[in-house]
Design an enzyme around this catalytic site. Structure first.
Site, mmCIF file in Angstrom:
data_model
loop_
_atom_site.group_PDB
_atom_site.id
_atom_site.type_symbol
_atom_site.label_atom_id
_atom_site.label_comp_id
_atom_site.label_asym_id
_atom_site.label_seq_id
_atom_site.Cartn_x
_atom_site.Cartn_y
_atom_site.Cartn_z
ATOM 1 N N TYR A 6 0.834 -1.195 0.000
ATOM 2 C CA TYR A 6 0.000 0.000 0.000
ATOM 3 C C TYR A 6 0.871 1.249 0.000
ATOM 4 C CZ TYR A 6 -3.399 3.542 1.338
ATOM 5 O OH TYR A 6 -4.177 4.682 1.366
ATOM 6 N N LYS B 74 1.231 4.128 -3.161
ATOM 7 C CA LYS B 74 1.057 5.565 -3.036
ATOM 8 C C LYS B 74 2.301 6.330 -3.506
ATOM 9 C CE LYS B 74 -3.149 5.750 -1.606
ATOM 10 N NZ LYS B 74 -4.216 6.369 -2.458
#
Length: 352
Positions: free
Chosen positions: A224, A228
């Site tokens: 994750y 990003k």
């Protein structure tokens, strides 16, 4: 500044800088929010159309107009239409004024390119589009392939930038119509500072996405964060592409990358980071309503924020690595690879 400085900036923002309540008037504007049936997207939708404050009883009646942002047409883009309709009804039920703007629910499944393409085509049927808040995302520790790529990269990066590129023509058209910039908001995260950037700088030229899609070497505990960071680099590439293709001296589309902070949302329902993270979120995590203020702020920010990283409704620096020479070079490679992927999905989509 280094990682220590990056962490300090994040912690100061998270604990000492509460995002301000939005007050911009969106009268007459059409706004799309993806991932709008829950969490940040849902709370942002409430701000844009009706009153949304933590405790209405603490605000005098004469002050309520400050929180009615009056968007004329709000489109909730949701994967599940039933949940989207429930969100629409909840938003209408939260209002106090008698004539709210129009709310629609459109289907959008970011895990399927066909759905993103159909959604982009449907946007062309709109008379105008003033703001797109690309907020939908996912967080998982399980490796899965969607559309040939690891699922987090597919949803958080490829589909997000695909949707952005599909939307640019309508945003530019609206800008000419309104004689004011349109806005393209991408929800990012401060956690990009923790990503293992070696996963991006080590692969040979043209092999970044292929490396990210390699299951045996994929660290899904970091995925994750890494998604990003990749999204940040892709966003900067898109911003430069918009600048190159814009009329001289014109910012028809103001593009920005927003960190809403560490918020108590459903994003962490399947990957919560363990006991320590759960305790930390309980202690310093923001309510979804507070985090959503940053998205609404970005939907109205001026041209000075174009191509910038926003956090706590302020322009701030990205991670030290992202701003380094190596980060800039990796950005070029990531953007080039992503353009090839997007052109493979729909030829010409990146040719503004």
């Amino acid at each position: 500044m280094g990682l220590a400085g990056d962490i300090l900036q994040m912690n100061v923002g998270q604990m000492l800088q509460t995002p301000v309540l939005p007050s911009t008037d969106f009268t007459g504007k059409t706004i799309i929010i993806t991932g709008a049936n829950q969490g940040l997207g849902f709370e942002a939708a409430k701000h844009l159309l009706v009153i949304s404050i933590p405790d209405p009883l603490k605000v005098a009646d004469r002050d309520y107009h400050s929180y009615q942002l009056n968007a004329a047409n709000l489109i909730l883009a949701c994967r599940n239409l039933t949940k989207g309709e429930e969100a629409r009804k909840a938003i209408l039920a939260s209002g106090r004024h008698s004539s709210p703007g129009k709310i629609e629910v459109w289907q959008l499944d970011m895990s399927k390119y066909s759905s993103v393409l159909a959604f982009g085509d449907r946007i062309n049927s709109l008379p105008r589009l003033d703001v797109l808040i690309a907020n939908a995302g996912m967080n998982t520790t399980q490796f899965e392939r969607l559309e040939g790529h690891e699922s987090t990269i597919t949803v958080n990066v490829i589909s997000t930038i695909l949707l952005a590129t599909l939307t640019v023509p309508k945003l530019r058209e609206t800008s000419k119509l309104s004689h004011a910039p349109s806005r393209l908001v991408i929800t990012g995260s401060a956690v990009h500072i923790f990503a293992d950037h070696k996963c991006l700088s080590t692969p040979k030229q043209g092999q970044v996405f292929k490396t990210l899609d390699d299951e045996p070497t994929a660290d899904m505990t970091d995925r994750y964060y890494l998604s990003k960071l990749v999204l940040l680099l892709a966003y900067r590439g898109l911003a430069k592409e918009l600048d190159h293709s814009s009329e001289k001296g014109s910012k028809a589309v103001v593009l920005n990358f927003v960190n809403p902070g560490w918020c108590k949302t459903e994003l962490f329902r399947t990957a919560d980071g363990g006991l320590g993270a759960r305790i930390g979120l309980c202690l310093v995590g923001r309510a979804a309503e507070e985090g959503s203020r940053t998205l609404v702020h970005a939907a109205a920010v001026g041209e000075e924020a174009h191509g910038k990283y926003l956090s706590e409704c302020r322009v701030k620096p990205e991670s030290t690595w992202a701003r380094s020479q190596q980060g800039v070079e990796v950005e070029k490679g990531v953007w080039a690879e992503l353009v090839d992927i997007l052109e493979g999905i729909r030829p010409g989509v990146t040719k503004f």
